[in-house]
Design a protein around this motif. Structure first.
Motif, PDB file in Angstrom:
ATOM      1  N   CYS A   1       0.846  -1.189   0.000  1.00  0.00           N
ATOM      2  CA  CYS A   1       0.000   0.000   0.000  1.00  0.00           C
ATOM      3  C   CYS A   1       0.883   1.241   0.000  1.00  0.00           C
ATOM      4  CB  CYS A   1      -0.944   0.019   1.205  1.00  0.00           C
ATOM      5  SG  CYS A   1      -0.125   0.207   2.806  1.00  0.00           S
ATOM      6  N   LEU A   2       0.325   2.324  -0.529  1.00  0.00           N
ATOM      7  CA  LEU A   2       0.996   3.625  -0.579  1.00  0.00           C
ATOM      8  C   LEU A   2       0.343   4.546   0.435  1.00  0.00           C
ATOM      9  CD1 LEU A   2       1.115   4.115  -4.463  1.00  0.00           C
ATOM     10  CD2 LEU A   2       2.941   3.224  -3.000  1.00  0.00           C
ATOM     11  N   VAL A   3       1.158   5.276   1.187  1.00  0.00           N
ATOM     12  CA  VAL A   3       0.665   6.233   2.166  1.00  0.00           C
ATOM     13  C   VAL A   3       1.236   7.602   1.814  1.00  0.00           C
ATOM     14  CG1 VAL A   3       0.577   6.883   4.600  1.00  0.00           C
ATOM     15  CG2 VAL A   3       0.560   4.451   3.949  1.00  0.00           C
ATOM     16  N   PHE A   4       0.371   8.538   1.440  1.00  0.00           N
ATOM     17  CA  PHE A   4       0.801   9.874   1.031  1.00  0.00           C
ATOM     18  C   PHE A   4       0.581  10.875   2.167  1.00  0.00           C
ATOM     19  CE2 PHE A   4       0.103   7.716  -2.951  1.00  0.00           C
ATOM     20  CZ  PHE A   4       1.124   8.184  -3.760  1.00  0.00           C
ATOM     21  N   VAL A   5       1.609  11.685   2.421  1.00  0.00           N
ATOM     22  CA  VAL A   5       1.512  12.788   3.374  1.00  0.00           C
ATOM     23  C   VAL A   5       1.815  14.063   2.601  1.00  0.00           C
ATOM     24  CG1 VAL A   5       2.380  13.816   5.493  1.00  0.00           C
ATOM     25  CG2 VAL A   5       2.233  11.317   5.292  1.00  0.00           C
ATOM     26  N   GLN A   6       0.796  14.879   2.395  1.00  0.00           N
ATOM     27  CA  GLN A   6       0.929  16.105   1.614  1.00  0.00           C
ATOM     28  C   GLN A   6       1.152  17.287   2.556  1.00  0.00           C
ATOM     29  OE1 GLN A   6      -1.999  16.648  -1.552  1.00  0.00           O
ATOM     30  NE2 GLN A   6      -2.197  18.816  -1.004  1.00  0.00           N
ATOM     31  N   LEU A   7       2.224  18.039   2.325  1.00  0.00           N
ATOM     32  CA  LEU A   7       2.552  19.198   3.143  1.00  0.00           C
ATOM     33  C   LEU A   7       1.984  20.445   2.468  1.00  0.00           C
ATOM     34  CD1 LEU A   7       6.281  18.305   3.952  1.00  0.00           C
ATOM     35  CD2 LEU A   7       4.183  17.546   5.120  1.00  0.00           C
ATOM     36  N   ASN A   8       0.874  20.932   2.971  1.00  0.00           N
ATOM     37  CA  ASN A   8       0.166  22.033   2.327  1.00  0.00           C
ATOM     38  C   ASN A   8       0.761  23.390   2.684  1.00  0.00           C
ATOM     39  OD1 ASN A   8      -1.713  20.327   1.084  1.00  0.00           O
ATOM     40  ND2 ASN A   8      -3.030  20.316   2.891  1.00  0.00           N
ATOM     41  N   GLY A   9       0.921  24.220   1.661  1.00  0.00           N
ATOM     42  CA  GLY A   9       1.403  25.572   1.857  1.00  0.00           C
ATOM     43  C   GLY A   9       2.720  25.850   1.179  1.00  0.00           C
TER      44      GLY A   9
ATOM     45  N   THR B   1       4.788  -1.381   2.844  1.00  0.00           N
ATOM     46  CA  THR B   1       4.269  -0.017   2.975  1.00  0.00           C
ATOM     47  C   THR B   1       5.276   0.982   2.413  1.00  0.00           C
ATOM     48  OG1 THR B   1       3.136  -0.667   5.023  1.00  0.00           O
ATOM     49  CG2 THR B   1       3.361   1.702   4.588  1.00  0.00           C
ATOM     50  N   THR B   2       4.801   1.896   1.591  1.00  0.00           N
ATOM     51  CA  THR B   2       5.643   2.981   1.081  1.00  0.00           C
ATOM     52  C   THR B   2       5.013   4.311   1.465  1.00  0.00           C
ATOM     53  OG1 THR B   2       6.500   1.694  -0.782  1.00  0.00           O
ATOM     54  CG2 THR B   2       6.592   4.087  -0.978  1.00  0.00           C
ATOM     55  N   ILE B   3       5.771   5.153   2.167  1.00  0.00           N
ATOM     56  CA  ILE B   3       5.309   6.471   2.599  1.00  0.00           C
ATOM     57  C   ILE B   3       5.908   7.519   1.666  1.00  0.00           C
ATOM     58  CG2 ILE B   3       5.171   8.090   4.533  1.00  0.00           C
ATOM     59  CD1 ILE B   3       6.059   5.649   6.322  1.00  0.00           C
TER      60      ILE B   3
ATOM     61  N   SER C   1       7.480  11.282 -12.858  1.00  0.00           N
ATOM     62  CA  SER C   1       8.400  10.157 -12.976  1.00  0.00           C
ATOM     63  C   SER C   1       8.423   9.350 -11.681  1.00  0.00           C
ATOM     64  CB  SER C   1       9.813  10.648 -13.300  1.00  0.00           C
ATOM     65  OG  SER C   1       9.859  11.235 -14.588  1.00  0.00           O
ATOM     66  N   VAL C   2       8.248  10.053 -10.561  1.00  0.00           N
ATOM     67  CA  VAL C   2       8.157   9.367  -9.268  1.00  0.00           C
ATOM     68  C   VAL C   2       6.848   8.591  -9.195  1.00  0.00           C
ATOM     69  CG1 VAL C   2       8.191   9.653  -6.762  1.00  0.00           C
ATOM     70  CG2 VAL C   2       9.540  11.195  -8.219  1.00  0.00           C
ATOM     71  N   TYR C   3       5.746   9.228  -9.594  1.00  0.00           N
ATOM     72  CA  TYR C   3       4.461   8.535  -9.631  1.00  0.00           C
ATOM     73  C   TYR C   3       4.547   7.282 -10.503  1.00  0.00           C
ATOM     74  CZ  TYR C   3       1.974  12.661  -7.733  1.00  0.00           C
ATOM     75  OH  TYR C   3       1.505  13.691  -6.954  1.00  0.00           O
ATOM     76  N   ALA C   4       5.182   7.417 -11.655  1.00  0.00           N
ATOM     77  CA  ALA C   4       5.287   6.285 -12.588  1.00  0.00           C
ATOM     78  C   ALA C   4       5.999   5.119 -11.929  1.00  0.00           C
ATOM     79  CB  ALA C   4       6.021   6.721 -13.855  1.00  0.00           C
ATOM     80  N   ARG C   5       7.064   5.427 -11.198  1.00  0.00           N
ATOM     81  CA  ARG C   5       7.801   4.348 -10.544  1.00  0.00           C
ATOM     82  C   ARG C   5       6.992   3.708  -9.421  1.00  0.00           C
ATOM     83  NH1 ARG C   5      11.055   0.416 -11.900  1.00  0.00           N
ATOM     84  NH2 ARG C   5      12.415  -0.251 -10.195  1.00  0.00           N
ATOM     85  N   LEU C   6       6.266   4.508  -8.663  1.00  0.00           N
ATOM     86  CA  LEU C   6       5.431   3.971  -7.590  1.00  0.00           C
ATOM     87  C   LEU C   6       4.374   3.014  -8.152  1.00  0.00           C
ATOM     88  CD1 LEU C   6       4.900   7.236  -5.509  1.00  0.00           C
ATOM     89  CD2 LEU C   6       6.229   5.240  -4.799  1.00  0.00           C
ATOM     90  N   LEU C   7       3.732   3.426  -9.242  1.00  0.00           N
ATOM     91  CA  LEU C   7       2.700   2.577  -9.845  1.00  0.00           C
ATOM     92  C   LEU C   7       3.303   1.301 -10.433  1.00  0.00           C
ATOM     93  CD1 LEU C   7       0.493   5.270 -11.621  1.00  0.00           C
ATOM     94  CD2 LEU C   7      -0.084   3.963  -9.570  1.00  0.00           C
ATOM     95  N   LYS C   8       4.405   1.472 -11.120  1.00  0.00           N
ATOM     96  CA  LYS C   8       5.027   0.344 -11.804  1.00  0.00           C
ATOM     97  C   LYS C   8       5.620  -0.667 -10.830  1.00  0.00           C
ATOM     98  CE  LYS C   8       8.613  -0.649 -15.278  1.00  0.00           C
ATOM     99  NZ  LYS C   8       9.642  -0.020 -16.170  1.00  0.00           N
ATOM    100  N   ASN C   9       6.364  -0.172  -9.861  1.00  0.00           N
ATOM    101  CA  ASN C   9       7.109  -1.058  -8.981  1.00  0.00           C
ATOM    102  C   ASN C   9       6.320  -1.511  -7.762  1.00  0.00           C
ATOM    103  OD1 ASN C   9       9.225  -1.339  -6.541  1.00  0.00           O
ATOM    104  ND2 ASN C   9      10.193  -2.004  -8.452  1.00  0.00           N
TER     105      ASN C   9
END
Length: 388
Positions: free
Chosen positions: A39-47, A299-301, A360-368
């Motif tokens: 699973c992928l866990v995203f932490v978005q730093l807003n601002g 798990t990938t953060i 390119s980072v998204y592509a690697r996350l989806l692919k790998n």
């Protein structure tokens, strides 16, 4: 009323109050096409997090020349490596890096950067070009193709508001402010049609699915325990819930949450210190929780912000900029530094020039991690193969 219109004016559950209904079918009971366990866990730093004061080019004198008021002193920088180092309040991330589970990607951005918070967040969340406007998010498009049926618990957003990244043709995600209070009892609807009206039938299905989704989340919480004490902060609480759902085998493929307060135009030193301290303690606790449960390898953060800050300070803070680092934490990571150190001699109108496109980072996350071809959702950027 069209389904798309209906979804745009309704909402999911936040804190047990109905804000936006979704199709809720127990995701854990369905056969998944994607990588079975990851699973992928995203932490978005807003601002717009100040990347240069987060991962610091302490060996470059230009950094101190351009930031006489807010530059982090060289003897305070930690986890030093090849002229770069972490902010002193990121000791937890430093330990994770020492364990070999933290990868830092430098100078991440996109062509023709936009300095509007709203627009740049939209670009990151849809994976669009700077001059392209997409109605669906990149994770929503991914889940559209991954989910065999309507499966809103395929993606879990722990927040008070919905996230564009999850928007798809079919609602396969749910936004929950507090999973523990996300409880629905009783039959909210029956599987019958109202006067053969597809729009009303659509509403009935949503009402029924709310109950099913609530049950699925409560079952996952019932299968897990709070085995580690998290710090008392909003982000730590969100990551604690994500940890409980992962340990409880909800089997969601993507989790998302955010931390605000990074728009540091003034009084940056203390404000940024507080935000990074909260980030560090929350991420460190979640990492230890997953390690203790032997789940970190699955798990990938991903930690990112919509843009960095200007290289030169404005006296007491920094203004909106462009490129910044991304942080990837995973038990299956190479634990490396990817990309060149920030080039402070060759700026574009006072801003860093990006080297690595975030897609390119998204592509690697989806692919790998997800065993998914990113081109199927319009991400045609070359995958960042060195990531893991």
């Amino acid at each position: 009323m069209k389904r798309r219109t209906f979804l745009s004016i309704t909402g999911t559950f936040t804190g047990g109050a109905l804000v936006l209904p979704e199709f809720l079918y127990a995701f854990a009971r369905q056969k998944q096409k994607a990588s079975e366990n990851h699973c992928l866990v995203f932490v978005q730093l807003n601002g717009g997090n100040d990347g240069l004061n987060t991962y610091i080019p302490f060996s470059d004198p230009i950094y101190y020349d351009l930031r006489p008021k807010i530059g982090i002193k060289q003897d305070q920088v930690i986890a030093k490596n090849q002229g770069m180092g972490l902010h002193p309040d990121l000791k937890g991330l430093g330990d994770i890096q020492q364990n070999g589970d933290l990868t830092i990607i430098q100078n991440v951005g996109y062509p023709n950067p936009n300095r509007s918070h709203f627009r740049s967040q939209e670009i990151w969340q849809t994976a669009s070009e700077a001059d392209q406007y997409l109605t669906n998010g990149w994770l929503g498009r991914f889940l559209d193709l991954q989910c065999k049926d309507h499966t809103p618990t395929a993606g879990i957003n722990i927040d008070a508001i919905d996230n564009l990244a999850f928007k798809g043709e079919v609602p396969n995600t749910i936004t929950v402010k507090n999973p523990n209070s996300f409880k629905v009892r009783g039959n909210t609807a029956k599987e019958s049609k109202l006067d053969d009206n597809p729009q009303l039938d659509f509403v009935m299905k949503i009402a029924q699915s709310v109950t099913e989704g609530s049950e699925s989340i409560q079952e996952a919480l019932g299968r897990s325990k709070e085995e580690l004490t998290y710090p008392k902060s909003k982000l730590a609480n969100h990551l604690k819930w994500i940890g409980r759902l992962i340990k409880g085998n909800l089997n969601s493929k993507v989790y998302y949450t955010s931390l605000g307060g990074f728009d540091t135009h003034d009084n940056q030193i203390p404000l940024h210190k507080r935000r990074l301290t909260e980030l560090d303690s929350a991420i460190s606790s979640f990492y230890k929780d997953m390690k203790q449960a032997n789940l970190m390898q699955d798990t990938t953060i991903v930690v990112f912000s919509e843009f960095g800050r200007r290289v030169k300070d404005n006296g007491s803070g920094t203004d909106h900029g462009t490129a910044a680092p991304m942080f990837i934490i995973s038990g299956n990571s190479n634990g490396q530094i990817i990309g060149k150190n920030p080039d402070l001699q060759n700026l574009s109108n006072g801003d860093l020039v990006y080297d690595i496109d975030f897609r390119s980072v998204y592509a690697r996350l989806l692919k790998n991690r997800m065993n998914f071809d990113p081109k199927l959702i319009g991400i045609n950027n070359k995958s960042l193969e060195s990531l893991f």
